[in-house]
Design a protein around this motif. Structure first.
Motif, PDB file in Angstrom:
ATOM      1  N   GLY A   1      31.484 -19.979  17.232  1.00 30.64           N
ATOM      2  CA  GLY A   1      32.665 -19.112  17.430  1.00 30.64           C
ATOM      3  C   GLY A   1      32.171 -17.941  18.596  1.00 30.64           C
ATOM      4  N   CYS A   2      31.046 -17.363  18.152  1.00 29.80           N
ATOM      5  CA  CYS A   2      30.335 -16.549  19.194  1.00 29.80           C
ATOM      6  C   CYS A   2      29.999 -17.349  20.523  1.00 29.80           C
ATOM      7  N   ALA A   3      29.560 -18.317  20.318  1.00 22.89           N
ATOM      8  CA  ALA A   3      29.186 -19.134  21.416  1.00 22.89           C
ATOM      9  C   ALA A   3      30.494 -19.282  22.404  1.00 22.89           C
ATOM     10  N   GLN A   4      31.494 -19.613  21.816  1.00 21.08           N
ATOM     11  CA  GLN A   4      32.707 -19.952  22.728  1.00 21.08           C
ATOM     12  C   GLN A   4      33.122 -18.575  23.336  1.00 21.08           C
ATOM     13  N   ASP A   5      33.131 -17.479  22.365  1.00 24.49           N
ATOM     14  CA  ASP A   5      33.457 -16.294  22.888  1.00 24.49           C
ATOM     15  C   ASP A   5      32.686 -15.528  24.004  1.00 24.49           C
ATOM     16  N   LYS A   6      31.349 -15.729  23.876  1.00 23.69           N
ATOM     17  CA  LYS A   6      30.715 -15.460  25.071  1.00 23.69           C
ATOM     18  C   LYS A   6      30.772 -16.048  26.258  1.00 23.69           C
ATOM     19  N   VAL A   7      31.187 -17.365  26.149  1.00 21.25           N
ATOM     20  CA  VAL A   7      31.468 -18.202  27.217  1.00 21.25           C
ATOM     21  C   VAL A   7      32.724 -17.688  28.054  1.00 21.25           C
ATOM     22  N   ALA A   8      33.762 -17.470  27.303  1.00 16.39           N
ATOM     23  CA  ALA A   8      35.080 -17.056  27.770  1.00 16.39           C
ATOM     24  C   ALA A   8      34.728 -15.492  28.387  1.00 16.39           C
ATOM     25  N   LEU A   9      33.986 -14.652  27.634  1.00 12.10           N
ATOM     26  CA  LEU A   9      33.815 -13.177  28.244  1.00 12.10           C
ATOM     27  C   LEU A   9      33.169 -13.445  29.490  1.00 12.10           C
ATOM     28  N   CYS A  10      32.094 -14.568  29.804  1.00  6.98           N
ATOM     29  CA  CYS A  10      31.429 -14.603  30.937  1.00  6.98           C
ATOM     30  C   CYS A  10      32.396 -14.958  31.939  1.00  6.98           C
ATOM     31  N   GLY A  11      33.324 -15.923  31.879  1.00  2.00           N
ATOM     32  CA  GLY A  11      34.251 -16.162  32.637  1.00  2.00           C
ATOM     33  C   GLY A  11      35.024 -14.869  33.279  1.00  2.00           C
ATOM     34  N   THR A  12      35.450 -14.291  32.175  1.00  2.00           N
ATOM     35  CA  THR A  12      36.103 -12.913  32.577  1.00  2.00           C
ATOM     36  C   THR A  12      35.439 -11.974  33.488  1.00  2.00           C
ATOM     37  N   LEU A  13      34.039 -11.977  32.965  1.00  2.00           N
ATOM     38  CA  LEU A  13      33.505 -10.884  33.820  1.00  2.00           C
ATOM     39  C   LEU A  13      33.102 -11.699  35.204  1.00  2.00           C
ATOM     40  N   ASP A  14      33.029 -12.877  35.400  1.00  2.00           N
ATOM     41  CA  ASP A  14      33.015 -13.539  36.756  1.00  2.00           C
ATOM     42  C   ASP A  14      34.121 -13.057  37.520  1.00  2.00           C
ATOM     43  N   GLU A  15      35.244 -13.242  36.771  1.00  2.00           N
ATOM     44  CA  GLU A  15      36.429 -12.869  37.597  1.00  2.00           C
ATOM     45  C   GLU A  15      36.484 -11.292  38.085  1.00  2.00           C
ATOM     46  N   CYS A  16      35.815 -10.387  37.238  1.00  2.00           N
ATOM     47  CA  CYS A  16      35.813  -9.023  37.550  1.00  2.00           C
ATOM     48  C   CYS A  16      34.969  -8.691  38.619  1.00  2.00           C
ATOM     49  N   GLY A  17      33.631  -9.469  38.761  1.00  2.00           N
ATOM     50  CA  GLY A  17      32.721  -9.361  39.765  1.00  2.00           C
ATOM     51  C   GLY A  17      32.743  -9.106  41.107  1.00  2.00           C
ATOM     52  N   PRO A  18      33.811 -10.118  41.647  1.00  2.00           N
ATOM     53  CA  PRO A  18      33.842 -10.005  43.280  1.00  2.00           C
ATOM     54  C   PRO A  18      34.519  -8.673  43.490  1.00  2.00           C
ATOM     55  N   PHE A  19      35.391  -8.113  42.424  1.00  2.00           N
ATOM     56  CA  PHE A  19      36.362  -6.779  42.809  1.00  2.00           C
ATOM     57  C   PHE A  19      35.293  -5.731  42.756  1.00  2.00           C
ATOM     58  N   VAL A  20      33.944  -5.813  42.126  1.00  2.00           N
ATOM     59  CA  VAL A  20      33.160  -4.615  41.895  1.00  2.00           C
ATOM     60  C   VAL A  20      32.009  -5.068  42.577  1.00  2.00           C
ATOM     61  N   GLU A  21      31.653  -4.065  43.515  1.00  2.00           N
ATOM     62  CA  GLU A  21      30.306  -4.215  44.244  1.00  2.00           C
ATOM     63  C   GLU A  21      29.204  -3.187  43.655  1.00  2.00           C
ATOM     64  N   ALA A  22      28.013  -3.356  43.749  1.00  2.00           N
ATOM     65  CA  ALA A  22      27.101  -2.895  42.878  1.00  2.00           C
ATOM     66  C   ALA A  22      26.984  -1.414  43.112  1.00  2.00           C
ATOM     67  N   SER A  23      27.587  -0.806  44.147  1.00  2.00           N
ATOM     68  CA  SER A  23      27.392   0.536  44.274  1.00  2.00           C
ATOM     69  C   SER A  23      28.560   1.322  43.587  1.00  2.00           C
ATOM     70  N   GLN A  24      29.761   0.425  43.187  1.00  2.00           N
ATOM     71  CA  GLN A  24      30.794   1.027  42.395  1.00  2.00           C
ATOM     72  C   GLN A  24      30.412   0.988  40.974  1.00  2.00           C
ATOM     73  N   ILE A  25      29.560   0.561  40.391  1.00  2.00           N
ATOM     74  CA  ILE A  25      29.068   0.195  39.002  1.00  2.00           C
ATOM     75  C   ILE A  25      28.389   1.704  38.547  1.00  2.00           C
ATOM     76  N   ASP A  26      29.344   2.375  37.613  1.00  2.03           N
ATOM     77  CA  ASP A  26      28.888   3.703  37.046  1.00  2.03           C
ATOM     78  C   ASP A  26      27.658   3.495  36.145  1.00  2.03           C
ATOM     79  N   GLU A  27      27.100   4.681  35.691  1.00  2.00           N
ATOM     80  CA  GLU A  27      26.223   4.717  34.777  1.00  2.00           C
ATOM     81  C   GLU A  27      26.618   4.097  33.407  1.00  2.00           C
ATOM     82  N   GLU A  28      27.731   4.244  32.885  1.00  2.00           N
ATOM     83  CA  GLU A  28      28.296   3.906  31.709  1.00  2.00           C
ATOM     84  C   GLU A  28      28.324   2.273  31.775  1.00  2.00           C
TER      85      GLU A  28
END
Length: 119
Positions: free
Chosen positions: A35-62
């Motif tokens: 179950g955790c493996a499936q959740d990790k895969v799903a979250l990786c996909g979600t993070l990939d979708e966020c990635g193009p909208f966030v540049e490295a310079s925009q990532i805050d300390e948190e």
């Protein structure tokens, strides 16, 4: 929701899943591990979708802290999985009385045992 806000929330969820995975590994709960493996895969996909909208310079300390925590938890979980696999292989070898078919040069199990001491 802005890109960094979405990323931050997804990273929090990833950390929660990685902690649940560690508990599942400790309890050898195969259903929870899968179950955790499936959740990790799903979250990786979600993070990939966020990635193009966030540049490295925009990532805050948190976000950087959450990224680092997720990276460390994932590495520890990987080491635990490898230790479990080495332990199973050693037990199977002991039961069959034969050496492993796929031993790496040197003693890979000794390397995992050494790594396990640092966890």
């Amino acid at each position: 929701m802005s890109g960094t806000t979405a990323m931050r929330e997804n990273l929090r969820q990833m950390i929660a899943v990685l902690q649940a995975e560690r508990q599942a590994l400790a309890g050898l709960d195969l259903d929870a591990i899968m179950g955790c493996a499936q959740d990790k895969v799903a979250l990786c996909g979600t993070l990939d979708e966020c990635g193009p909208f966030v540049e490295a310079s925009q990532i805050d300390e948190e976000c950087r802290g959450l990224l680092d925590a997720a990276r460390r938890l994932n590495e520890v979980n990987r080491q635990v999985r490898n230790l479990i696999a080495a332990n199973v292989a050693a037990r199977l070898d002991a039961l069959t009385g034969s050496p492993a078919l796929y031993n790496a040069p040197g003693n890979a199990r000794a390397a995992y045992a050494y790594t396990g001491g640092r966890i």
